[in-house]
Scaffold this motif. Structure first.
Motif, short mmCIF file in Angstrom:
data_model
loop_
_atom_site.label_atom_id
_atom_site.label_comp_id
_atom_site.label_asym_id
_atom_site.label_seq_id
_atom_site.Cartn_x
_atom_site.Cartn_y
_atom_site.Cartn_z
N ARG A 1 0.84 -1.08 -0.14
CA ARG A 1 -0.10 -0.01 0.07
C ARG A 1 0.81 1.40 -0.11
NH1 ARG A 1 -2.17 -1.21 5.16
NH2 ARG A 1 -3.10 0.92 5.09
N PRO B 1 -16.50 -0.01 -4.52
CA PRO B 1 -15.97 -1.72 -4.57
C PRO B 1 -17.25 -2.30 -3.51
CG PRO B 1 -14.34 -0.27 -3.39
CD PRO B 1 -15.39 0.77 -4.19
N GLU C 1 -22.33 1.15 2.90
CA GLU C 1 -22.02 1.78 4.03
C GLU C 1 -20.72 0.86 4.60
OE1 GLU C 1 -25.40 1.31 3.55
OE2 GLU C 1 -25.31 3.51 3.03
N GLU C 2 -20.81 -0.48 4.48
CA GLU C 2 -19.78 -1.17 5.04
C GLU C 2 -18.24 -1.14 4.30
OE1 GLU C 2 -20.84 -5.50 5.63
OE2 GLU C 2 -22.85 -4.59 6.28
N VAL C 3 -18.49 -0.97 3.15
CA VAL C 3 -17.31 -0.55 2.26
C VAL C 3 -16.73 0.67 2.59
CG1 VAL C 3 -16.26 -0.41 -0.09
CG2 VAL C 3 -18.39 -1.74 0.43
N LEU D 1 -16.84 2.19 5.44
CA LEU D 1 -16.47 2.18 6.69
C LEU D 1 -14.91 1.47 6.67
CD1 LEU D 1 -17.20 2.43 9.84
CD2 LEU D 1 -17.23 -0.28 9.59
N ALA D 2 -14.98 0.39 5.90
CA ALA D 2 -13.60 -0.40 5.68
C ALA D 2 -12.44 0.66 5.41
CB ALA D 2 -13.70 -1.68 5.29
N ILE E 1 -12.41 3.77 5.24
CA ILE E 1 -12.17 4.78 6.23
C ILE E 1 -11.08 4.14 7.23
CG2 ILE E 1 -12.96 6.22 8.27
CD1 ILE E 1 -15.53 6.63 6.60
N VAL E 2 -11.50 3.08 7.76
CA VAL E 2 -10.56 2.37 8.84
C VAL E 2 -8.87 2.39 8.26
CG1 VAL E 2 -10.09 0.43 10.11
CG2 VAL E 2 -12.40 1.44 9.97
N GLU F 1 -18.02 12.02 12.93
CA GLU F 1 -17.61 11.78 14.36
C GLU F 1 -16.25 11.12 14.26
OE1 GLU F 1 -19.82 10.83 18.27
OE2 GLU F 1 -18.76 9.04 17.57
N ALA F 2 -15.91 10.47 13.22
CA ALA F 2 -14.65 9.85 13.16
C ALA F 2 -13.56 10.72 12.26
CB ALA F 2 -14.83 8.58 12.29
#
Lengths: 429, 273, 287
Positions: free
Chosen positions: A14, A58, A64-66, A68-69, A71-72, A93-94
């Motif tokens: 990465r 993707p 939403e889950e994608v 989130l991943a 962002i993390v 918030e994040a």
């Protein structure tokens, strides 16, 4: 040892070099990808613009889950166009999204495009704007005109009482097994939290004249309208007018149900699959009582955000403005059959030709000023999960008195909000 | 006479059982060949045979890609499990070293560990490695299996020490001993571990659903499950069943050819697990 | 040099496993324990909240519900599975023709992905046009709301799971049956024991170790119930098919409550250990 080497190589892949272009993610459906391709191509033709790369988000199931991943893992794009306003608060918030009102022309851009009544619905509780409202898909009531006519029903019902009074004529046994073979309305009985957008939530918005669920951090579920909405569904299920079944086929398409709640995306779908003898119309949702006011509904709005991983916030904002220009809004209509959140959409001469060609979509466009989004809370999924459970118990299965279900709903959501803020405080110590 | 009636009862039970197991599959396969409006009907035979349902699946989801993903992931995991588990199994059965018993105990413990306990941290780990939506996330966690190690350890113990000693005298390295002496003598074990690993990897859905969200990276069972639950099938039942049939075919073909190996391997794994 | 090689070799060979164990097993287990004391949605930093997750769990009606559901599933599934398998294995152990064919047929659903089986059975169970209801109606029996009646949905899933897995247990038990010497039965026949007597007094006790394995295996499999309710019922109706795994999945990946999900996972893991340990005791004592 090779395993170790593999891990290191893979983990090292990465890179985070500073880039001189913007990355934009669009939704995954074919039409929106085509729309994005056209807009991006046009943007890139102007060499004074920073180049934009785009790809569909993707995602397989829930975008939403994608996000989130991403962002993390700090792999978010610069711009994402298909965000659900309800989750932006979690990202804010994040610290994952940038406030857009930092740009001097934000207010004028927003005010010139959005119907005035909708603006406040997109403001974060902290007073700033982190999203640019883009499009909306109002949920409305589809009806099977042939079926209603065949049962001697000449007008669509306006109130719950009228609606349910059609039950005995529609939900009848056709093959003599003492079990109805067609139904009045077919809400999905699965208890996934988001299913409640299509029944409980939409009907609540209509019944309350456009209220959401939470006010000043307090749930408003114990209001009389909740009782009216839930008792409507409870009656529908207990009288057998609404099927308590899971269907693998689309029963509206097959002509087995008189009414169905859905958004404008259903129009092209019906046009593609319907048989000659299915004639349908679209109307507003029924209400607890007669009213002359316009009927509100859930609008399934989608917004654009700029992620804080961007190196070029200003250029990204320029792209957002270009993306939502009048010309591109018309392109959105033409390519995707989806509705831009734009004031005077139906009367604006620029869009008239389109709506003359697509009269069914005009019905949805007229609804745009009366759409409502969801509350800005980071517990939205859980709140809807609680609602879904109580709805399941009280309305679908009548295993619990309505009053108990509503007071439990109210209490459980209050507890959730309190408990979470307590936990947050404990964490800060 | 008594025996006769008993035998008839037995056969009746077996045939009833066989019908119960075969009929649904047969119905499913034939339903996928029917035109969409007929799919739900009870009749077994289509009024006219059409491949429309299959064409719809191919048009809507990258099922060919999903097949490749599953094949690639399952083959990689199986290859890796055979290599690394046999190496570890060899060390545990044939070499003496400090901590051997401890490692053996750890492996037994790992086998008994319910996966629920590691699920969430594993997901977090994948996110931190940046492996979400990648083959690494599907392959690396399964590269060695405790089950494989135990089976190899057991099998290698029964191979005469003389063979190992003479190989050592010939100057073979430990790795050569494993792959050129042990492997040829443990073919049934290789088949067992191979089939079990391949099947488990191929059929797993929970883990792919968690770590893969990009359609082009999905495994076949995952893609089919999401096709059935999500909106992409447009509620066209024929294509949902066609997707399920496509998912079943490779395994059924393999099963028809290697039936005995399948049954024996799964039986072994059952007893060891 | 040689000495060094023989000293180092075992460790070099063990190293890949060791590394894999540390990263894929040890770290997650430790991290999981740490997570149970935190509130974490992956986005914001982890917050230490002490035992709050465990307290919440005790008062979480859905946790108890999912536990109860898993228990209900096991109570129906395990006896049904072991019983059916025992009967089929006993029949296959007789002197009959085409045993290989039947064995292969019974085993077929075992190798096929649970996704296929679930999609197929969702159709079989459909209340309006499903094969099973059509069959029941044509026999003059009533319609059953297989997946939408809160009392029936979980048993329906248990029946399906039995159909899917019973072949494996038939094979396991058959191997056990074949290892019982024929002479034992012959002696019993001479003593005048009926077939049923023989089955209960010889077969079952002599199968004890394998029965134990079968019961434990099918219990562990039962605890991992996920894809069936995920595809068929989404946990409904009235949460009656919400399994522990589905609940963990939902807490983690719909609500991003990683700490709470890890707590649920830990408790479930503990429960699996406990139930399996009790079964081991009970069955070994019984015979």
């Amino acid at each position: 040892m090779p395993l170790c080497a593999v891990c290191l190589v893979l983990a090292g892949c990465r890179s985070a070099s500073r880039v001189d272009h913007l990355t934009y993610w669009c939704a995954t459906n074919t039409f929106e990808i085509e729309f994005a391709r056209q807009v991006v191509t046009e943007w890139n033709q102007d060499t004074t613009h920073i180049p934009v790369d785009f790809q569909p988000v993707p995602a397989g199931q829930s975008s939403e889950e994608v996000i989130l991943a991403a962002i993390v893992g700090k792999t978010t794009p610069d711009i994402y166009s298909n965000i659900w306003p309800g989750v932006v608060e979690q990202y804010r918030e994040a610290g994952a999204v940038i406030p857009l009102d930092q740009f001097s022309d934000f207010d004028s851009a927003l005010a010139s495009r959005l119907p005035p009544g909708l603006i406040e619905g997109f403001r974060s509780p902290n007073g700033q704007f982190y999203q640019f409202p883009w499009k909306g898909n109002p949920l409305m009531l589809y009806y099977n005109a042939g079926m209603l006519g065949g049962s001697g029903i000449s007008s669509v019902p306006d109130t719950y009482e009228e609606f349910l009074s059609l039950g005995p004529r529609i939900a009848v046994d056709l093959n003599g097994d003492e079990h109805p073979d067609q139904w009045l309305l077919d809400p999905n009985i699965l208890s996934e939290w988001w299913q409640r957008f299509f029944d409980f939530y939409t009907f609540s918005i209509a019944a309350t004249g456009g209220e959401t669920l939470i006010l000043n951090n307090l749930p408003q579920l114990d209001r009389p309208e909740t009782f009216q909405v839930m008792s409507f569904f409870r009656q529908g299920y207990s009288s057998g007018y609404f099927p308590r079944s899971i269907f693998q086929e689309d029963i509206f398409l097959k002509g087995k149900v008189a009414f169905h709640v859905s958004g404008p995306w259903m129009v092209p779908y019906l046009e593609r699959y319907r048989t000659e003898d299915l004639h349908y119309g679209i109307t507003t949702l029924p209400l607890p009582a007669e009213s002359s006011e316009p009927v509100h509904t859930y609008g399934d709005p989608k917004s654009i955000v700029i992620f804080s991983t961007t190196y070029h916030p200003k250029q990204a904002w320029e792209f957002v403005k270009f993306f939502t220009s009048e010309a591109n809004d018309r392109r959105l209509l033409e390519v995707t059959n989806q509705l831009p959140l734009r004031r005077n959409l139906v009367s604006d001469p620029y869009f008239v030709a389109y709506f003359n060609e697509h009269p069914k979509l005009r019905i949805f466009a007229e609804q745009i000023p009366y759409i409502v989004a969801t509350d800005h809370t980071i517990y939205l999924q859980e709140i809807f999960d609680i609602i879904s459970q109580e709805f399941d118990a009280a309305c679908i299965h009548q295993a619990k008195p309505l009053d108990d279900a509503i007071s439990d709903m109210q209490a459980r959501v209050s507890t959730l909000i309190e408990r979470e803020s307590l936990a947050s405080k404990a964490g800060r110590k | 006479m008594r025996m006769g009636i008993l035998k008839i009862t037995f056969y009746t039970a077996l045939i009833a059982g066989a019908v119960t197991f075969i009929y649904p599959f047969l119905w499913m396969i034939l339903a996928t060949l029917k035109p969409e409006p007929e799919v739900a009907s009870l009749s077994l035979l289509p009024s006219k045979v059409t491949l429309q349902s299959y064409l719809e699946v191919f048009r809507r989801i990258p099922i060919g890609r999903a097949f490749f993903n599953s094949l690639f992931v399952s083959t990689s995991v199986t290859g890796s499990v055979l290599v690394f588990s046999s190496i570890t199994g060899y060390a545990l059965s044939r070499l003496r070293f400090k901590g051997r018993e401890l490692i053996f105990a750890v492996i037994l413990f790992t086998m008994m560990l319910p996966f629920q306990i590691t699920l969430i941290p594993m997901y977090v780990l994948m996110v931190k490695f940046g492996w979400v939506n990648s083959y690494q996330a599907l392959i690396v966690p399964g590269m060695i299996s405790a089950f494989g190690i135990l089976v190899f350890r057991q099998a290698f113990r029964s191979i005469p020490q003389d063979l190992v000693d003479s190989a050592r005298i010939d100057g073979c390295s430990e790795l050569r001993i494993i792959f050129q002496v042990m492997w040829p003598l443990s073919k049934p074990t290789l088949v067992t571990v191979g089939i079990i690993t391949f099947m488990n990897t191929w059929n797993d859905v929970l883990w792919p659903i968690i770590v893969i969200r990009k359609q082009s990276m999905m495994t076949m069972p995952q893609a089919v499950a999401l096709f059935a639950v999500g909106g992409q099938a447009d509620a066209q039942m024929g294509s949902i069943l066609a997707a399920a049939t496509l998912l079943a075919i490779p395994v059924v073909v393999a099963y028809v050819f290697f039936q005995r190996h399948f049954i024996e391997s799964m039986a072994t794994s059952g007893l060891k697990g | 040099m040689r000495r060094f090689r023989s000293f180092a070799a075992p460790y070099a060979l063990i190293a890949p496993y060791g590394l894999h164990f540390l990263v894929i097993v040890a770290f997650p287990v430790v991290f999981s324990l740490i997570l149970t004391f935190h509130q974490w949605n992956l986005l914001s930093p982890m917050k230490w909240i002490g035992g709050v997750n465990f307290l919440n769990l005790l008062s979480d009606p859905l946790f108890w519900k999912s536990l109860w559901n898993t228990f209900r599933f096991l109570v129906i599934h395990v006896p049904l599975q072991v019983g059916t398998a025992l009967v089929l294995a006993e029949i296959l152990n007789q002197r009959l023709r085409a045993k290989g064919f039947f064995r292969a047929v019974f085993f077929l659903p075992v190798v096929i992905s649970g996704v296929v089986v679930t999609i197929l059975w969702k159709q079989l169970y459909a209340s309006e046009s499903g094969i099973i209801n059509t069959l029941l109606l044509s026999l003059g029996l009533g319609r059953v709301e297989w997946l939408t009646d809160p009392l029936i949905a979980m048993p329906a899933i248990a029946i399906m799971a039995t159909w899917k897995n019973v072949g494996l247990y038939v094979i396991l038990l058959l191997a056990g049956l074949q290892s019982i010497p024929r002479q034992v039965y012959e002696a019993a026949t001479i003593d005048g024991a009926s077939r049923l007597d023989q089955f209960l007094r010889i077969t079952v006790p002599m199968l004890n170790p394998i029965l134990l394995t079968v019961v434990i295996l099918s219990t562990i499999n039962g605890f991992s119930l996920f894809i069936e309710p995920y595809v068929m019922t989404a946990g409904g109706p009235l949460n009656s098919t919400l399994s522990m795994n589905l609940y963990i999945y939902r807490q983690a990946f719909a609500f991003y409550k990683m700490g709470y999900a890890a707590t649920l996972g830990l408790v479930l893991a503990g429960m699996i250990f406990a139930v399996v340990a009790v079964q081991r005791r009970l069955i070994e004592k019984e015979f």
